[in-house]
Design a protein around this motif. Sequence first.
Motif, PDB file in Angstrom:
ATOM      1  N   GLN A 240       0.929  -1.048  -0.055  1.00  0.00           N
ATOM      2  CA  GLN A 240       0.032   0.221   0.128  1.00  0.00           C
ATOM      3  C   GLN A 240       0.825   1.343   0.050  1.00  0.00           C
ATOM      4  N   PHE A 241       1.983   1.180   0.697  1.00  0.00           N
ATOM      5  CA  PHE A 241       2.955   2.505   0.830  1.00  0.00           C
ATOM      6  C   PHE A 241       3.403   2.741  -0.545  1.00  0.00           C
ATOM      7  N   GLN A 242       3.901   1.618  -1.244  1.00  0.00           N
ATOM      8  CA  GLN A 242       4.657   1.718  -2.414  1.00  0.00           C
ATOM      9  C   GLN A 242       3.598   2.316  -3.563  1.00  0.00           C
ATOM     10  N   ASN A 243       2.309   1.766  -3.370  1.00  0.00           N
ATOM     11  CA  ASN A 243       1.274   2.163  -4.186  1.00  0.00           C
ATOM     12  C   ASN A 243       1.118   3.995  -3.989  1.00  0.00           C
ATOM     13  N   ALA A 244       0.941   4.195  -2.698  1.00  0.00           N
ATOM     14  CA  ALA A 244       0.836   5.589  -2.273  1.00  0.00           C
ATOM     15  C   ALA A 244       1.911   6.466  -2.942  1.00  0.00           C
ATOM     16  N   LEU A 245       3.191   6.089  -2.788  1.00  0.00           N
ATOM     17  CA  LEU A 245       4.494   6.696  -3.301  1.00  0.00           C
ATOM     18  C   LEU A 245       4.233   6.854  -4.587  1.00  0.00           C
ATOM     19  N   ALA A 246       3.944   5.805  -5.608  1.00  0.00           N
ATOM     20  CA  ALA A 246       3.712   5.924  -7.220  1.00  0.00           C
ATOM     21  C   ALA A 246       2.745   6.657  -7.435  1.00  0.00           C
ATOM     22  N   GLU A 247       1.615   6.887  -6.643  1.00  0.00           N
ATOM     23  CA  GLU A 247       0.323   7.591  -6.902  1.00  0.00           C
ATOM     24  C   GLU A 247       0.456   8.955  -6.457  1.00  0.00           C
ATOM     25  N   TYR A 248       0.864   9.251  -5.563  1.00  0.00           N
ATOM     26  CA  TYR A 248       0.803  10.689  -4.714  1.00  0.00           C
ATOM     27  C   TYR A 248       1.794  11.400  -4.794  1.00  0.00           C
ATOM     28  N   ASN A 249       3.227  10.887  -5.229  1.00  0.00           N
ATOM     29  CA  ASN A 249       4.376  11.744  -4.843  1.00  0.00           C
ATOM     30  C   ASN A 249       4.390  12.800  -5.526  1.00  0.00           C
ATOM     31  N   HIS A 250       3.754  13.131  -6.682  1.00  0.00           N
ATOM     32  CA  HIS A 250       3.783  14.498  -7.373  1.00  0.00           C
ATOM     33  C   HIS A 250       2.360  14.782  -7.696  1.00  0.00           C
ATOM     34  N   LYS A 251       1.265  14.301  -7.057  1.00  0.00           N
ATOM     35  CA  LYS A 251       0.195  14.771  -7.211  1.00  0.00           C
ATOM     36  C   LYS A 251      -0.319  15.957  -6.636  1.00  0.00           C
ATOM     37  N   PRO A 252      -0.933  16.912  -7.109  1.00  0.00           N
ATOM     38  CA  PRO A 252      -1.120  18.393  -6.526  1.00  0.00           C
ATOM     39  C   PRO A 252      -2.299  18.052  -5.478  1.00  0.00           C
ATOM     40  N   PHE A 253      -2.335  18.869  -4.194  1.00  0.00           N
ATOM     41  CA  PHE A 253      -3.397  19.023  -3.478  1.00  0.00           C
ATOM     42  C   PHE A 253      -3.424  20.509  -2.845  1.00  0.00           C
ATOM     43  N   GLU A 254      -4.063  21.492  -3.252  1.00  0.00           N
ATOM     44  CA  GLU A 254      -3.950  22.935  -2.845  1.00  0.00           C
ATOM     45  C   GLU A 254      -4.921  23.344  -2.300  1.00  0.00           C
ATOM     46  N   GLU A 255      -5.418  23.752  -0.890  1.00  0.00           N
ATOM     47  CA  GLU A 255      -6.139  24.446  -0.263  1.00  0.00           C
ATOM     48  C   GLU A 255      -5.846  25.311   0.890  1.00  0.00           C
ATOM     49  N   SER A 256      -6.629  26.094   1.172  1.00  0.00           N
ATOM     50  CA  SER A 256      -6.222  27.008   2.454  1.00  0.00           C
ATOM     51  C   SER A 256      -7.455  27.123   3.268  1.00  0.00           C
ATOM     52  N   PHE A 257      -7.249  27.248   4.536  1.00  0.00           N
ATOM     53  CA  PHE A 257      -8.405  27.624   5.438  1.00  0.00           C
ATOM     54  C   PHE A 257      -7.807  28.595   6.401  1.00  0.00           C
ATOM     55  N   GLU A 258      -8.581  29.549   7.106  1.00  0.00           N
ATOM     56  CA  GLU A 258      -8.297  30.078   8.289  1.00  0.00           C
ATOM     57  C   GLU A 258      -8.405  29.345   9.518  1.00  0.00           C
ATOM     58  N   LEU A 259      -7.727  29.185  10.467  1.00  0.00           N
ATOM     59  CA  LEU A 259      -7.908  28.374  11.673  1.00  0.00           C
ATOM     60  C   LEU A 259      -8.192  29.403  12.677  1.00  0.00           C
ATOM     61  N   SER A 260      -9.571  29.130  13.035  1.00  0.00           N
ATOM     62  CA  SER A 260     -10.053  30.054  14.150  1.00  0.00           C
ATOM     63  C   SER A 260     -10.522  29.516  15.349  1.00  0.00           C
ATOM     64  N   TYR A 261     -10.235  28.044  15.395  1.00  0.00           N
ATOM     65  CA  TYR A 261     -10.763  27.601  17.006  1.00  0.00           C
ATOM     66  C   TYR A 261      -9.731  26.088  16.752  1.00  0.00           C
ATOM     67  N   VAL A 262      -9.649  25.480  18.064  1.00  0.00           N
ATOM     68  CA  VAL A 262      -8.877  24.615  18.429  1.00  0.00           C
ATOM     69  C   VAL A 262      -9.786  23.605  19.031  1.00  0.00           C
ATOM     70  N   THR A 263      -9.939  22.304  18.665  1.00  0.00           N
ATOM     71  CA  THR A 263     -10.935  21.396  19.315  1.00  0.00           C
ATOM     72  C   THR A 263     -10.404  20.436  20.304  1.00  0.00           C
ATOM     73  N   VAL A 264     -11.137  20.122  21.468  1.00  0.00           N
ATOM     74  CA  VAL A 264     -10.705  19.340  22.449  1.00  0.00           C
ATOM     75  C   VAL A 264     -11.681  18.334  22.780  1.00  0.00           C
ATOM     76  N   LEU A 265     -11.313  17.057  22.477  1.00  0.00           N
ATOM     77  CA  LEU A 265     -12.014  15.854  22.637  1.00  0.00           C
ATOM     78  C   LEU A 265     -11.412  14.964  24.090  1.00  0.00           C
ATOM     79  N   ARG A 266     -12.324  14.257  24.333  1.00  0.00           N
ATOM     80  CA  ARG A 266     -12.352  13.472  25.721  1.00  0.00           C
ATOM     81  C   ARG A 266     -12.775  11.962  25.146  1.00  0.00           C
ATOM     82  N   ARG A 267     -12.083  11.061  25.821  1.00  0.00           N
ATOM     83  CA  ARG A 267     -12.578   9.369  25.622  1.00  0.00           C
ATOM     84  C   ARG A 267     -12.316   9.016  27.046  1.00  0.00           C
TER      85      ARG A 267
END
Length: 196
Positions: free
Chosen positions: A144-171
Amino acid sequence: MRIPYKLSKVYDYFILINLPSFIDHEIVKVKRDFGRVNGRYLSLVSKPHISMFNFPQPKEREPEILSALSDLLLKQTVFRVDLSGYNFFPENNTFYISISNQVSLKELYRKIILQLHLLLIPRGFLRSNFTPHITIGRKLSNKQFQNALAEYNHKPFEESFELSYVTVLRREHPWSSWQLIRELPLKQKENGLFTA
């Protein structure tokens, strides 16, 4: 003679950054597409996020921790987070979405660690090295890792967001589901513009 005392119940707390829904949907699609081609894998169904850290604490300390974190975050101005392409951690067969402007996230992380340490949370629970990223797949099989390297190594992913809060979870237990405790806001910008 021993004096009886009540043992406090200890919970796991998790501090993370959730993503806006439009980015969340895009990343869920990437995860599903990869899973459809390469089979099931760890983190296939986990909600996309930026992990900061988790630590155990008695539930009685929760109000104090949330109050201290809230005070700290309200002094931290909202900032932009830029996602830029895919990257890989070969040491544990993980691939992820990179964050190109890491300075603000790393500084926020450092401030939160210091605040938690002041609250007497042992630093052993708070890792000092922090590479902000959004995990797509972790602990993949070698194939799976070799397949990820082959497929995603040069694949673009460009997005931006404004960080306006931090989340706290509990279990309650390591095998139980995380529960949302609080979304702690950052200080809003006066002019409403992004800053780098």
